[in-house]
Scaffold this motif. Structure first.
Motif, short mmCIF file in Angstrom:
data_model
loop_
_atom_site.label_atom_id
_atom_site.label_comp_id
_atom_site.label_asym_id
_atom_site.label_seq_id
_atom_site.Cartn_x
_atom_site.Cartn_y
_atom_site.Cartn_z
N ILE A 47 -5.19 11.04 14.27
CA ILE A 47 -4.38 9.82 14.44
C ILE A 47 -4.74 8.81 13.36
O ILE A 47 -3.85 8.19 12.74
N HIS A 48 -6.02 8.64 13.08
CA HIS A 48 -6.48 7.71 12.05
C HIS A 48 -5.93 8.12 10.68
O HIS A 48 -5.39 7.29 9.94
N LYS A 49 -6.04 9.40 10.38
CA LYS A 49 -5.55 9.90 9.09
C LYS A 49 -4.04 9.67 8.94
O LYS A 49 -3.59 9.21 7.89
N GLU A 50 -3.27 9.99 10.01
CA GLU A 50 -1.83 9.79 9.97
C GLU A 50 -1.47 8.32 9.78
O GLU A 50 -0.57 7.98 9.00
N GLN A 51 -2.19 7.43 10.48
CA GLN A 51 -1.91 6.00 10.36
C GLN A 51 -2.25 5.50 8.96
O GLN A 51 -1.48 4.71 8.38
N ILE A 52 -3.36 5.94 8.40
CA ILE A 52 -3.74 5.54 7.04
C ILE A 52 -2.69 6.01 6.04
O ILE A 52 -2.28 5.27 5.13
N GLU A 53 -2.21 7.25 6.23
CA GLU A 53 -1.16 7.78 5.34
C GLU A 53 0.11 6.94 5.44
O GLU A 53 0.76 6.66 4.42
N LYS A 54 0.49 6.53 6.67
CA LYS A 54 1.67 5.68 6.84
C LYS A 54 1.49 4.35 6.11
O LYS A 54 2.41 3.88 5.42
N TRP A 55 0.33 3.75 6.28
CA TRP A 55 0.09 2.45 5.63
C TRP A 55 0.04 2.60 4.11
O TRP A 55 0.51 1.73 3.39
N GLN A 56 -0.51 3.70 3.62
CA GLN A 56 -0.53 3.93 2.18
C GLN A 56 0.89 4.11 1.64
O GLN A 56 1.21 3.63 0.56
N GLU A 57 1.74 4.78 2.43
CA GLU A 57 3.14 4.94 2.04
C GLU A 57 3.84 3.58 2.03
O GLU A 57 4.63 3.28 1.12
N GLU A 58 3.53 2.73 3.03
CA GLU A 58 4.10 1.37 3.05
C GLU A 58 3.66 0.58 1.82
O GLU A 58 4.46 -0.13 1.21
N ILE A 59 2.38 0.71 1.47
CA ILE A 59 1.86 0.01 0.29
C ILE A 59 2.60 0.49 -0.96
O ILE A 59 3.01 -0.31 -1.82
N LYS A 60 2.80 1.82 -1.06
CA LYS A 60 3.50 2.39 -2.21
C LYS A 60 4.93 1.85 -2.28
O LYS A 60 5.42 1.47 -3.35
N GLU A 61 5.61 1.82 -1.10
CA GLU A 61 6.98 1.29 -1.05
C GLU A 61 7.01 -0.19 -1.43
O GLU A 61 7.91 -0.64 -2.14
N LEU A 62 6.01 -0.96 -0.95
CA LEU A 62 5.95 -2.39 -1.30
C LEU A 62 5.75 -2.58 -2.80
O LEU A 62 6.37 -3.47 -3.41
N ARG A 63 4.89 -1.76 -3.40
CA ARG A 63 4.66 -1.88 -4.84
C ARG A 63 5.92 -1.50 -5.62
O ARG A 63 6.25 -2.15 -6.63
N THR A 64 6.61 -0.46 -5.15
CA THR A 64 7.86 -0.06 -5.81
C THR A 64 8.89 -1.18 -5.68
O THR A 64 9.58 -1.54 -6.66
N LEU A 65 9.01 -1.77 -4.48
CA LEU A 65 9.92 -2.88 -4.25
C LEU A 65 9.54 -4.08 -5.11
O LEU A 65 10.40 -4.74 -5.72
N ASP A 66 8.23 -4.35 -5.20
CA ASP A 66 7.76 -5.48 -6.00
C ASP A 66 8.08 -5.25 -7.48
O ASP A 66 8.54 -6.18 -8.17
N ALA A 67 7.86 -4.04 -7.95
CA ALA A 67 8.17 -3.73 -9.36
C ALA A 67 9.67 -3.88 -9.60
O ALA A 67 10.10 -4.44 -10.63
N SER A 68 10.48 -3.41 -8.66
CA SER A 68 11.94 -3.54 -8.78
C SER A 68 12.34 -5.01 -8.76
O SER A 68 13.21 -5.44 -9.55
N ASN A 69 11.72 -5.80 -7.88
CA ASN A 69 12.01 -7.23 -7.82
C ASN A 69 11.60 -7.93 -9.12
O ASN A 69 12.30 -8.83 -9.59
#
Length: 129
Positions: free
Chosen positions: A87-109
């Protein structure tokens, strides 16, 4: 006829003889009770032996239950630990994916901001001419 002295002696002897008879009767009763107690003791020993066997069987069952419980809790503990780590690993992976999406969105912005900034600059300078 008896003399008064012999009568007194006989009276004195009777209580003494009665005491001996009482003691003999008491000894016979004690022997009979002893025989009954011996028979009772054998029965009692059998009952005690049965109870001791029950104690031994119960103790064995409790020991087996304790071992079974320890094994079960150890298995549950291992499963719980593995599941919690997953569960910890899955949650960390989700948050890392969110971080990646935020960075992509930030770069696009940032790219959009640069384009808008350039457009504003061009609009200001073309308007002035």
């Amino acid at each position: 006829m008896e003399s008064p002295g012999s009568e007194a002696a006989r009276k004195r002897m009777r209580p003494y003889m009665e005491e001996e008879e009482d003691e003999a009767g008491a000894q016979i009763e004690e022997k009979e009770e002893s025989e009954i107690n011996i028979a009772g003791s054998e029965e009692m020993e059998l009952n005690v032996s049965n109870i001791m066997e029950k104690i031994e069987n119960f103790t064995q069952r409790v020991s087996e239950l304790l071992e079974s419980g320890k094994t079960m809790f150890k298995e549950l503990s291992n499963e719980f630990e593995e599941r919690l780590i997953m569960i910890h690993k899955e949650q960390i992976e989700k948050w890392q994916e969110e971080i990646k999406e935020l960075r992509t969105l930030d770069a696009s912005n940032e790219e959009a901001n640069i384009v808008l900034h350039n457009a504003q600059y061009l609009l200001k300078h073309t308007h002035i001419d």
